[in-house]
Scaffold this motif. Structure first.
Motif, PDB file in Angstrom:
ATOM      1  N   ILE A   1       0.869  -1.182   0.000  1.00  0.00           N
ATOM      2  CA  ILE A   1       0.000   0.000   0.000  1.00  0.00           C
ATOM      3  C   ILE A   1       0.898   1.220   0.000  1.00  0.00           C
ATOM      4  CG2 ILE A   1      -1.800   1.291   1.194  1.00  0.00           C
ATOM      5  CD1 ILE A   1      -2.776  -1.348   2.371  1.00  0.00           C
ATOM      6  N   ASP A   2       0.768   2.037  -1.043  1.00  0.00           N
ATOM      7  CA  ASP A   2       1.615   3.219  -1.229  1.00  0.00           C
ATOM      8  C   ASP A   2       3.101   2.882  -1.091  1.00  0.00           C
ATOM      9  OD1 ASP A   2      -0.336   4.999  -1.959  1.00  0.00           O
ATOM     10  OD2 ASP A   2      -0.543   5.903   0.020  1.00  0.00           O
ATOM     11  N   GLY A   3       3.499   1.741  -1.662  1.00  0.00           N
ATOM     12  CA  GLY A   3       4.901   1.361  -1.701  1.00  0.00           C
ATOM     13  C   GLY A   3       5.430   0.636  -0.484  1.00  0.00           C
ATOM     14  N   THR A   4       4.606   0.463   0.552  1.00  0.00           N
ATOM     15  CA  THR A   4       5.032  -0.230   1.765  1.00  0.00           C
ATOM     16  C   THR A   4       4.401  -1.620   1.810  1.00  0.00           C
ATOM     17  OG1 THR A   4       5.220   1.859   2.958  1.00  0.00           O
ATOM     18  CG2 THR A   4       5.066  -0.137   4.289  1.00  0.00           C
ATOM     19  N   THR A   5       5.232  -2.634   1.986  1.00  0.00           N
ATOM     20  CA  THR A   5       4.722  -4.004   2.026  1.00  0.00           C
ATOM     21  C   THR A   5       3.704  -4.151   3.148  1.00  0.00           C
ATOM     22  OG1 THR A   5       6.780  -4.893   1.146  1.00  0.00           O
ATOM     23  CG2 THR A   5       5.344  -6.441   2.296  1.00  0.00           C
ATOM     24  N   ASN A   6       2.538  -4.712   2.795  1.00  0.00           N
ATOM     25  CA  ASN A   6       1.443  -4.891   3.736  1.00  0.00           C
ATOM     26  C   ASN A   6       1.185  -6.367   4.023  1.00  0.00           C
ATOM     27  OD1 ASN A   6      -1.781  -5.053   4.166  1.00  0.00           O
ATOM     28  ND2 ASN A   6      -0.966  -3.126   4.990  1.00  0.00           N
ATOM     29  N   ALA A   7       1.438  -7.223   3.024  1.00  0.00           N
ATOM     30  CA  ALA A   7       1.224  -8.663   3.180  1.00  0.00           C
ATOM     31  C   ALA A   7       2.027  -9.404   2.117  1.00  0.00           C
ATOM     32  CB  ALA A   7      -0.261  -9.005   3.036  1.00  0.00           C
ATOM     33  N   GLU A   8       2.354 -10.649   2.417  1.00  0.00           N
ATOM     34  CA  GLU A   8       3.024 -11.526   1.452  1.00  0.00           C
ATOM     35  C   GLU A   8       2.280 -12.845   1.411  1.00  0.00           C
ATOM     36  OE1 GLU A   8       7.141 -11.760   2.573  1.00  0.00           O
ATOM     37  OE2 GLU A   8       7.548  -9.722   1.894  1.00  0.00           O
ATOM     38  N   ILE A   9       2.155 -13.390   0.218  1.00  0.00           N
ATOM     39  CA  ILE A   9       1.432 -14.636   0.016  1.00  0.00           C
ATOM     40  C   ILE A   9       2.337 -15.602  -0.729  1.00  0.00           C
ATOM     41  CG2 ILE A   9      -0.595 -15.695  -1.058  1.00  0.00           C
ATOM     42  CD1 ILE A   9      -1.433 -12.450  -0.907  1.00  0.00           C
ATOM     43  N   GLY A  10       2.424 -16.807  -0.237  1.00  0.00           N
ATOM     44  CA  GLY A  10       3.215 -17.807  -0.926  1.00  0.00           C
ATOM     45  C   GLY A  10       4.176 -18.472   0.019  1.00  0.00           C
ATOM     46  N   PRO A  11       4.905 -19.416  -0.503  1.00  0.00           N
ATOM     47  CA  PRO A  11       4.994 -19.775  -1.920  1.00  0.00           C
ATOM     48  C   PRO A  11       3.732 -20.483  -2.413  1.00  0.00           C
ATOM     49  CG  PRO A  11       6.344 -21.259  -0.608  1.00  0.00           C
ATOM     50  CD  PRO A  11       5.782 -20.239   0.331  1.00  0.00           C
ATOM     51  N   ILE A  12       3.466 -20.305  -3.708  1.00  0.00           N
ATOM     52  CA  ILE A  12       2.352 -20.950  -4.382  1.00  0.00           C
ATOM     53  C   ILE A  12       2.948 -21.752  -5.528  1.00  0.00           C
ATOM     54  CG2 ILE A  12       0.221 -20.605  -5.690  1.00  0.00           C
ATOM     55  CD1 ILE A  12       0.038 -17.820  -4.270  1.00  0.00           C
TER      56      ILE A  12
END
Length: 120
Positions: free
Chosen positions: A60-71
């Motif tokens: 959000i606006d260049g700041t990491t908010n969440a990560e998903i994976g590995p998929i």
């Protein structure tokens, strides 16, 4: 729009898309309260002619908010799942970027963006 190409073309690509809460390309979150979860359905389809390990970063606006994976997806395999993000500051026209990574490398053509307004 979706374009389906015959398999014999040899073109390798990944389908990456977002759907709203009803599973359609509408009704994306636009207005949220500070700390409220935004929810979308994220889809990935592997058309790379080999098994691929994907990872997604939500910023959000260049700041990491969440990560998903590995998929991990086999050739032709499709994954759709609900993903969430939570805004951490008040403001209008904040960008929510979904960045797709394949085997640790960013696919610059695989970036999706939503805009949200966040209130107290």
């Amino acid at each position: 729009y979706m374009l389906t190409l015959p398999q014999e073309t040899g073109e390798r690509f990944t389908e990456f898309y977002l759907l709203g809460s009803e599973g359609k390309a509408t009704d994306y979150p636009e207005e949220l309260r500070l700390g409220e979860e935004g929810k979308v359905i994220m889809g990935i389809v592997n058309r790379e002619s080999q098994k691929v390990n994907y990872q997604v970063e939500i910023a959000i606006d260049g700041t990491t908010n969440a990560e998903i994976g590995p998929i991990l997806l086999d050739q032709g395999e499709k994954r759709e799942q609900e993903v969430t993000f939570i805004p951490t500051k008040v403001g209008d026209n904040q960008t929510v970027d979904f960045l797709l990574y394949q085997e640790g490398e960013a696919l610059s053509r695989e970036q999706l963006r939503l805009w949200i307004n966040v209130r107290e």
